[in-house]
Design an enzyme around this catalytic site. Structure first.
Site, mmCIF file in Angstrom:
data_model
loop_
_atom_site.group_PDB
_atom_site.id
_atom_site.type_symbol
_atom_site.label_atom_id
_atom_site.label_comp_id
_atom_site.label_asym_id
_atom_site.label_seq_id
_atom_site.Cartn_x
_atom_site.Cartn_y
_atom_site.Cartn_z
ATOM 1 N N GLY A 64 -37.652 -7.215 -8.678
ATOM 2 C CA GLY A 64 -38.844 -8.170 -8.297
ATOM 3 C C GLY A 64 -38.370 -9.593 -8.075
ATOM 4 N N GLY A 113 -37.621 -3.368 -9.616
ATOM 5 C CA GLY A 113 -38.863 -2.750 -8.460
ATOM 6 C C GLY A 113 -38.751 -2.030 -7.560
ATOM 7 N N GLU A 136 -33.081 -4.623 -16.726
ATOM 8 C CA GLU A 136 -34.190 -5.131 -16.984
ATOM 9 C C GLU A 136 -33.796 -5.796 -18.745
ATOM 10 O OE1 GLU A 136 -35.006 -2.759 -15.340
ATOM 11 O OE2 GLU A 136 -36.212 -3.267 -13.973
ATOM 12 N N ASP A 144 -40.248 -1.098 -16.443
ATOM 13 C CA ASP A 144 -41.281 -1.035 -15.841
ATOM 14 C C ASP A 144 -41.536 -0.292 -14.369
ATOM 15 O OD1 ASP A 144 -40.173 -3.296 -14.254
ATOM 16 O OD2 ASP A 144 -42.320 -3.929 -14.187
HETATM 17 C C1 QUE Z 1 -32.054 -7.622 -13.883
HETATM 18 C C2 QUE Z 1 -32.904 -7.696 -13.097
HETATM 19 C C3 QUE Z 1 -33.319 -8.154 -12.173
HETATM 20 C C4 QUE Z 1 -32.070 -8.667 -11.239
HETATM 21 C C5 QUE Z 1 -30.854 -9.044 -12.588
HETATM 22 C C6 QUE Z 1 -31.364 -8.482 -13.629
HETATM 23 C C7 QUE Z 1 -34.228 -8.275 -10.795
HETATM 24 C C8 QUE Z 1 -34.169 -9.156 -9.582
HETATM 25 C C9 QUE Z 1 -32.961 -9.305 -9.262
HETATM 26 C C10 QUE Z 1 -32.559 -10.562 -7.745
HETATM 27 C C11 QUE Z 1 -31.502 -10.417 -7.300
HETATM 28 C C12 QUE Z 1 -31.808 -11.076 -6.146
HETATM 29 C C13 QUE Z 1 -32.199 -12.047 -5.835
HETATM 30 C C14 QUE Z 1 -33.332 -11.965 -6.760
HETATM 31 C C15 QUE Z 1 -33.324 -11.408 -7.729
HETATM 32 O O1 QUE Z 1 -31.722 -9.148 -9.696
HETATM 33 O O2 QUE Z 1 -35.201 -7.727 -11.462
HETATM 34 O O3 QUE Z 1 -34.033 -12.177 -6.142
HETATM 35 O O4 QUE Z 1 -31.890 -12.843 -4.903
HETATM 36 O O5 QUE Z 1 -34.626 -8.942 -8.884
HETATM 37 O O6 QUE Z 1 -30.363 -8.138 -14.161
HETATM 38 O O7 QUE Z 1 -34.548 -7.383 -13.741
#
Ligand code: QUE
Length: 349
Positions: A64, A113, A136, A144
């Protein structure tokens, strides 16, 4: 440009994640567009199956848009963050209860997500590019998007292992664990989609016909270790069990568990214990929504997103820092039902 491309071809409709710059991390807008499309297709006689995939090269879905959620709780009143999870969990539930077959192609990074829009689908296709995880614990959130239900149903304490270590699985391991229903070479995906659009009633047979033989699942070799060391629902027991094993595998997993947010891990263990007994996925989503409303306003979430996505120092300072300092009373407060007028509800259009 909302990050999701909606189309129809043959007798299949398609949701294609296309927010390339952020590895297709889901936004509220993307969830709401997907919900509206799925609602319309539910009663559309020309749609017999739904395909979920991604455009571009980099992966299916990183999770997400947690950076936006963090901004919402740190700089504003958090209502936008809650609205995101409301929509995301509605999408997970819509997919789980969808009356037409949904086929998700987990062809690349499938995390957080992204797992949430994969596991509720009837058919889940892994490939040689699949990289699957619920990470997470690294950002002080919790597994989740329905993981409290789907992970609770995995055999041999695998769900607890994935939740507490954030372990990354490849496509072969996803198939072995039942997280994926089929394993295809990514070169066969275009043909699979075309044939499913032409003959959606044969979706399962088509995926079987196009299946490739996966390499051995490395994870299978550690199944006994996982079942033994992650047997307890108490984080302290799991840590002690790993610490008492001087093998290389246990040392590596102890380091992984110890780096994660202790509150996340305790929330995950309680959620999975409950989820194994839960029969109703909607009830699961209501439960997770109450939990997420509490988790995103805790300092661990702001700190975890800071450490992983903003400053990228990967050195979060958790509070509480030790498992034994996360009390049952703290967990009770996180798990308490929301006031009636703030609760999650399924999407009604
Ligand atoms: C744990 C997470 C997420 C994460 C890294 C974690 C997560 C998530 C992102 C993410 C990665 C690259 C992106 C971005 C989000 O990283 O939920 O916008 O460009 O979305 O260790 O839960």
């Amino acid at each position: 440009m909302t990050g999701i491309t909606i189309s129809k071809g043959g007798q299949a409709a398609r949701l294609s994640l296309s927010r390339g710059k952020a590895l297709n991390a889901m936004t509220r807008e993307m969830c709401e567009e997907a919900l509206a499309a799925l609602l319309a297709w539910r009663s559309d006689g020309s749609v017999a199956a739904v395909i979920i995939d991604h455009a571009g090269e980099r992966g299916f879905c990183a999770g997400g848009d947690v950076a936006a959620v963090r901004r919402s709780v740190v700089e504003e009143d958090g209502s936008e963050g809650r609205a995101f999870f409301l929509a995301e969990y509605r999408l997970n539930h819509m997919l789980f209860s969808y009356p037409k077959p949904v086929v998700t192609f987990m062809d690349g990074v499938t995390m957080g997500g992204g797992v949430g829009i994969s596991l509720p689908a009837k058919f889940r296709v892994a490939t040689q590019n699949t990289l699957f995880a619920m990470p997470e614990g690294a950002i002080g959130l919790f597994p989740d998007a329905g993981a409290g239900y789907t992970f609770a149903r995995l055999p041999g304490r695998l769900g607890q292992f994935l939740a507490l270590t954030g372990a990354r699985l490849d496509g072969a391991e996803c198939l072995w664990a039942g997280l994926a229903t089929h394993y295809l070479d990514s070169a066969a995906i275009d043909e699979a989609k075309a044939r499913i659009a032409a003959q959606p009633e044969r979706a399962e047979a088509i995926l079987s016909e196009l299946s490739a033989t996966p390499p051995p699942a490395r994870l299978a070799g550690n199944a006994d270790n996982i079942a033994r060391h992650f047997a307890s629902d108490q984080l302290e027991d799991i840590v002690a069990s790993l610490a008492a094993d001087d093998g290389k595998w246990a040392g590596k997993e102890l380091a992984a568990v110890s780096a994660k947010c202790p509150t996340t891990s305790k929330v995950a263990l309680r959620l999975l214990a409950e989820g194994a007994r839960r029969e109703d996925f909607a009830e699961e989503m209501a439960r997770e929504y109450a939990i997420v409303c509490r988790m995103i306003v805790r300092s661990d979430f702001a700190e975890g997103v800071r450490a992983v996505l903003i400053d990228k120092d990967n050195a979060p300072v958790w509070n509480p820092a030790r498992p034994e300092d996360v009390s049952e009373a703290m967990l009770d407060a996180i798990f308490a039902p929301l006031p009636e007028n703030e609760r999650w509800s399924a999407f009604a259009g």
